[in-house]
Design an enzyme around this catalytic site. Structure first.
Site, PDB file in Angstrom:
ATOM      1  N   ILE A  29      15.318  -2.074  -7.565  1.00 48.46           N
ATOM      2  CA  ILE A  29      16.100  -1.287  -8.533  1.00 48.46           C
ATOM      3  C   ILE A  29      16.958  -0.274  -7.785  1.00 48.46           C
ATOM      4  CG2 ILE A  29      15.944   0.244 -10.551  1.00 48.46           C
ATOM      5  CD1 ILE A  29      14.614  -2.482 -11.071  1.00 48.46           C
ATOM      6  N   ASN A 154      10.743   6.188   1.935  1.00 48.22           N
ATOM      7  CA  ASN A 154      11.814   7.184   2.061  1.00 48.22           C
ATOM      8  C   ASN A 154      12.786   6.913   3.214  1.00 48.22           C
ATOM      9  OD1 ASN A 154       9.765   7.769   3.826  1.00 48.22           O
ATOM     10  ND2 ASN A 154       9.910   9.989   3.595  1.00 48.22           N
ATOM     11  N   GLU A 251       0.718   8.399   9.864  1.00 41.97           N
ATOM     12  CA  GLU A 251       1.758   9.396   9.587  1.00 41.97           C
ATOM     13  C   GLU A 251       1.722   9.657   8.098  1.00 41.97           C
ATOM     14  OE1 GLU A 251       3.375  11.107  11.577  1.00 41.97           O
ATOM     15  OE2 GLU A 251       3.216  10.017  13.460  1.00 41.97           O
ATOM     16  N   CYS A 285       8.460  13.718   4.338  1.00 39.27           N
ATOM     17  CA  CYS A 285       7.047  14.087   4.521  1.00 39.27           C
ATOM     18  C   CYS A 285       6.865  15.467   5.139  1.00 39.27           C
ATOM     19  CB  CYS A 285       6.379  13.044   5.397  1.00 39.27           C
ATOM     20  SG  CYS A 285       7.316  12.746   6.896  1.00 39.27           S
ATOM     21  N   GLU A 459       4.234   9.640  16.691  1.00 42.54           N
ATOM     22  CA  GLU A 459       5.334   8.698  16.843  1.00 42.54           C
ATOM     23  C   GLU A 459       6.389   9.358  17.738  1.00 42.54           C
ATOM     24  OE1 GLU A 459       6.197   7.418  12.649  1.00 42.54           O
ATOM     25  OE2 GLU A 459       5.211   5.600  13.383  1.00 42.54           O
TER      26      GLU A 459
HETATM   27  P1  NDP Z   1       1.870   5.205  -0.200  1.00 36.15           P
HETATM   28  O1  NDP Z   1       0.723   5.807   0.489  1.00 36.15           O
HETATM   29  O2  NDP Z   1       1.763   4.966  -1.655  1.00 36.15           O
HETATM   30  O3  NDP Z   1       2.233   3.803   0.459  1.00 36.15           O
HETATM   31  C1  NDP Z   1       2.518   3.659   1.835  1.00 36.15           C
HETATM   32  C2  NDP Z   1       2.496   2.196   2.211  1.00 36.15           C
HETATM   33  O4  NDP Z   1       1.142   1.721   2.199  1.00 36.15           O
HETATM   34  C3  NDP Z   1       3.254   1.301   1.228  1.00 36.15           C
HETATM   35  O5  NDP Z   1       3.880   0.263   1.953  1.00 36.15           O
HETATM   36  C4  NDP Z   1       2.140   0.778   0.361  1.00 36.15           C
HETATM   37  O6  NDP Z   1       2.485  -0.410  -0.296  1.00 36.15           O
HETATM   38  C5  NDP Z   1       1.037   0.578   1.379  1.00 36.15           C
HETATM   39  N1  NDP Z   1      -0.318   0.547   0.831  1.00 36.15           N
HETATM   40  C6  NDP Z   1      -0.778   1.109  -0.318  1.00 36.15           C
HETATM   41  N2  NDP Z   1      -2.110   0.886  -0.445  1.00 36.15           N
HETATM   42  C7  NDP Z   1      -2.512   0.179   0.658  1.00 36.15           C
HETATM   43  C8  NDP Z   1      -3.765  -0.345   1.114  1.00 36.15           C
HETATM   44  N3  NDP Z   1      -4.885  -0.167   0.423  1.00 36.15           N
HETATM   45  N4  NDP Z   1      -3.784  -1.008   2.294  1.00 36.15           N
HETATM   46  C9  NDP Z   1      -2.655  -1.157   3.027  1.00 36.15           C
HETATM   47  N5  NDP Z   1      -1.450  -0.701   2.633  1.00 36.15           N
HETATM   48  C10 NDP Z   1      -1.367  -0.028   1.463  1.00 36.15           C
HETATM   49  O7  NDP Z   1       3.109   6.150   0.139  1.00 36.15           O
HETATM   50  P2  NDP Z   1       4.572   6.100  -0.450  1.00 36.15           P
HETATM   51  O8  NDP Z   1       5.212   4.800  -0.148  1.00 36.15           O
HETATM   52  O9  NDP Z   1       4.530   6.575  -1.868  1.00 36.15           O
HETATM   53  O10 NDP Z   1       5.302   7.204   0.474  1.00 36.15           O
HETATM   54  C11 NDP Z   1       5.187   8.553   0.258  1.00 36.15           C
HETATM   55  C12 NDP Z   1       4.137   9.173   1.160  1.00 36.15           C
HETATM   56  O11 NDP Z   1       4.407   8.873   2.522  1.00 36.15           O
HETATM   57  C13 NDP Z   1       4.116  10.678   1.071  1.00 36.15           C
HETATM   58  O12 NDP Z   1       2.799  11.156   1.020  1.00 36.15           O
HETATM   59  C14 NDP Z   1       4.761  11.117   2.362  1.00 36.15           C
HETATM   60  O13 NDP Z   1       4.422  12.392   2.766  1.00 36.15           O
HETATM   61  C15 NDP Z   1       4.324  10.057   3.302  1.00 36.15           C
HETATM   62  N6  NDP Z   1       5.242   9.996   4.427  1.00 36.15           N
HETATM   63  C16 NDP Z   1       4.803  10.426   5.666  1.00 36.15           C
HETATM   64  C17 NDP Z   1       5.657  10.445   6.736  1.00 36.15           C
HETATM   65  C18 NDP Z   1       5.183  10.878   8.094  1.00 36.15           C
HETATM   66  O14 NDP Z   1       5.763  10.446   9.065  1.00 36.15           O
HETATM   67  N7  NDP Z   1       4.170  11.681   8.226  1.00 36.15           N
HETATM   68  C19 NDP Z   1       7.061  10.027   6.609  1.00 36.15           C
HETATM   69  C20 NDP Z   1       7.391   9.567   5.303  1.00 36.15           C
HETATM   70  C21 NDP Z   1       6.510   9.576   4.249  1.00 36.15           C
HETATM   71  P3  NDP Z   1       3.215  -0.360  -1.753  1.00 36.15           P
HETATM   72  O15 NDP Z   1       3.804   0.999  -1.917  1.00 36.15           O
HETATM   73  O16 NDP Z   1       4.227  -1.406  -1.671  1.00 36.15           O
HETATM   74  O17 NDP Z   1       2.140  -0.594  -2.743  1.00 36.15           O
END
Ligand code: NDP
Length: 485
Positions: A29, A154, A251, A285, A459
């Site tokens: 989307i 993101n 991360e 993040c 990283e």
């Molecule tokens: P999520 O934790 O929801 O998802 C992260 C990834 O993990 C997605 O690809 C997701 O798949 C996958 N995933 C979810 N559940 C599982 C599982 N049980 N086993 C393996 N993989 C799984 O995060 P968001 O995508 O909503 O991103 C936002 C978060 O990421 C925020 O908390 C942010 O702070 C953090 N972040 C951290 C950064 C850093 O470098 N420290 C940088 C950027 C973001 P799917 O979503 O497709 O279900």
């Protein structure tokens, strides 16, 4: 469907696009319109197996190459990314909704930086010689083997490169799963690495939700998991990886403090707070979402912040004049708007924004709350949206204690013109990535990552090498072996 963004197929495995329509359909989307612009399918178990098997086999060929040869491939990939920067940036904007005024400068470019940097390091990854009298020990820096990368939504291009570049430089192969919300960009990274000369299968991309991520993490062929995501997901993935003693990099999220003292350059401090809260519509993040402002300058700070926020150009993210785009998805926008309601209900003072824009797409205003208390939900939980909490403080000691009073520890910043105080305060911060009179810079040369619940490992920089390789030590005896019997 939009012909410029619909990929040839859902997955990139063994050097080619692969489809399996038996997988759950994932609509892509466009955040700025709410319209479906592409479709991919989640990986079936057969697709996951194909990706892991081809990575396993490519890794052997790749690890047998010299570091110089591997580095050359990565640097060639960096060049291709830079040449195609505009096309990749437009795609990043379709994938995430982030404005082109950002994506042209920080996504494919940061991915290319990572490929160039780690490509440059690849040939220098050597061991040590440790003299032991007439004997000696030598160490060998070896790859871990098959690495899985799992990304948040993101920064899809950047995350795919930040994980892929050090992994490949060290001689590993990678299977990368992007977030289901932004499945498009990582496919381009895989395509470019293959075009640059990476063996077929070395860097594969498979689509899917958490279930696919789970299948990758628990597969016995996998040696390492690098996740960018939320703390709850991190805990699950870390635990699953631990069952087989796999290496991990986590991360994760944050609720980082930005401390502004009354001797700070006000204009720079306001600019820092804007970068720390509203870049990428607040979906970063490391954002400094708890902005502690010293009592005497709080009113001036809020007034100047409000003035500058009026200059945000909110609109079509494909227009280069736009400086503030939509949220990545309806769900994420609703989460952020829900926090705005909680902030109001718990007594914080809304001083700017707070509403959804009355137009198609997932746009909400940059939002600022003042009079926020440490115990309020908006000061405690990661919102991952454009919602800044301004908290007043009196003394340095108080600011440090309150800044550290959180389970997270990703980032922290300080604005002050007092050099010794700047270093003293940053020295006391329980955070992995810190900033003095700046915020959210993330050059590839510097380690990036969190402490406490915000993560494990780093990283970027030479630190990342430690997390994608392991050391073998070899004792060499020149004389006879003296055994006790
Ligand atoms: P999520 O934790 O929801 O998802 C992260 C990834 O993990 C997605 O690809 C997701 O798949 C996958 N995933 C979810 N559940 C599982 C599982 N049980 N086993 C393996 N993989 C799984 O995060 P968001 O995508 O909503 O991103 C936002 C978060 O990421 C925020 O908390 C942010 O702070 C953090 N972040 C951290 C950064 C850093 O470098 N420290 C940088 C950027 C973001 P799917 O979503 O497709 O279900």
């Amino acid at each position: 469907m939009n012909p410029t963004v619909q990929p040839k197929a859902s997955h990139f495995i063994n050097g080619e696009y692969v489809e399996d329509k038996n997988g759950t359909e994932i609509p892509v989307i466009y955040a700025a319109s709410g319209e479906q612009i592409a479709t991919v399918h989640a990986a079936t178990p057969a697709i996951v197996d194909m990706a892991l098997a081809s990575a396993k086999s490519a890794q052997k060929t790749w690890a047998a190459m010299t570091g110089t040869e591997r580095g050359r491939v990565l640097r060639r990939a960096a060049d291709i990314m830079r040449t195609r920067n505009r096309e990749l940036s437009v795609l990043e904007t379709y994938d995430t909704g982030k404005p082109l005024s950002e994506t042209l400068y920080v996504d494919a470019t940061s991915g290319a930086d990572a490929l160039e940097y780690f490509g440059g390091l690849a040939a220098s990854l050597t061991g040590e010689h440790i003299p032991m009298g007439q004997d000696w020990v030598y160490t060998v820096r070896e790859p871990l083997g098959l690495c899985v990368g799992i990304g948040a939504w993101n920064y899809p291009t950047q995350i795919a490169c930040w994980k892929g570049a050090p992994a490949l430089a060290c001689g590993n192969a990678m299977v990368f799963k992007p977030s289901e919300t932004t499945p498009l960009c990582a496919l381009k990274v895989a395509e470019i690495l293959f075009e640059a000369g990476a063996p077929a299968g070395l860097y594969n991309v498979v689509q899917g939700m958490g279930e696919v991520g789970g299948a990758l993490v628990t597969d016995p062929r996998v040696d390492k998991v690098s996740l960018t995501g939320s703390v709850p997901t991190g805990k699950k993935v870390y635990a699953a990886a631990a069952a087989d003693m796999k290496h991990v990099t986590m991360e994760l999220g944050g609720k980082s403090p930005l401390i502004i003292f009354d001797d700070a350059d006000l204009e720079n401090a306001v600019g820092g707070a804007i970068l720390a809260n509203f870049y990428s519509s607040g979906q970063v993040c490391s954002n400094g979402t708890r902005v502690f402002v010293q009592k005497d300058i709080k009113d001036k700070f809020l007034a100047r912040l409000a003035e500058r926020l009026k200059g945000a150009v909110i609109g079509d993210p494909q227009d280069e004049a736009t400086t503030f785009g939509p949220m990545v998805s309806k769900a994420q926008m609703e989460i952020a708007l829900g926090y705005v309601e909680k902030g109001k209900a718990e007594g914080a003072r809304l001083v700017y924004g707070g509403a959804r824009l009355n137009q198609p797409g997932w746009f909400m205003q940059p939002t600022v709350f003042a009079d926020v208390r440490d115990d309020m939900t908006i000061a405690q939980e990661e919102i991952f949206g454009p919602v800044m909490s301004v908290l007043e403080f009196d003394t340095e000691e108080e600011a440090i204690a309150r800044a550290n009073d959180t389970e997270f520890g990703l980032a922290a910043g300080v604005f002050t013109s007092d050099l010794t105080r700047a270093h003293r305060v940053i020295g006391a911060m329980e955070a992995g990535s810190c900033f003095i009179n700046s915020y959210n810079d993330a050059p590839v040369e510097a380690p990036f990552g969190g402490v406490k619940a915000s993560g494990v490992g780093r990283e970027n920089s030479k630190e990342a090498i430690k997390h994608f390789s392991q050391v073998k030590s070899v004792y060499v005896r020149m004389g006879d072996v003296e055994a006790p019997f």
